[in-house]
Scaffold this motif. Sequence first.
Motif: not given
Length: 208
Positions: A127-132
């Motif tokens: 989830l954090a990577r998809a945002y980043q």
Amino acid sequence: MATGQRQCWSALAAALVGLVAPVARAADEIRPGAYCPLPEPGEKPQCLEPAQREYGEFFGAVDGGELGDAQTARLETDLAAGAEGANAYLALSSLAYGYYRLAQRAAATPGEDPEVVARLERWNALLARAYQVSPDDAPYRDAVRVAALDIQERSPSVKLRCLDAEGEAAACDSTEAVLRALGRERDETGVRGVLGRLLDRLFGARDS
């Protein structure tokens, strides 16, 4: 706080979530880009139907209690691609549903299944990577944040390992660390920043 005030804040929070990110309510609204919110207990919303068609094996394994790497690989790859992926919103909605169901299962059994804990920790990272990796797509970034808030609010608490503000290992609940990570990268100026900070206050999801 009086009952009338609580109702007013609840209505405002719901309206702001609708402003901050595309949220699907019907089957035809999730194409090409809307997050399908988590269902009420015992329900599976119509807006999940396109995601089920795309990731049928994943949904079957989640609901059947036999989820493994083979059923999650394609979805995880699609989510890691962020907004650039063809199935960005379908993958996001599917993972949120899977997270919700796994957290329910973990909370209903004595002890904590290390495989479930490891998978939820990996999904937090995704989830954090998809945002980043989606810095130029504000609607998708906001949808990722709303999905994390949705999971945090609706799923049973599961103790996970995550990194604190100093980068040290710490215990946290559900998507708590994801929300902190998203908050640090979120644009704090303009309308999006104001709405994001108000959502933080309403839902108790502080960035620090």
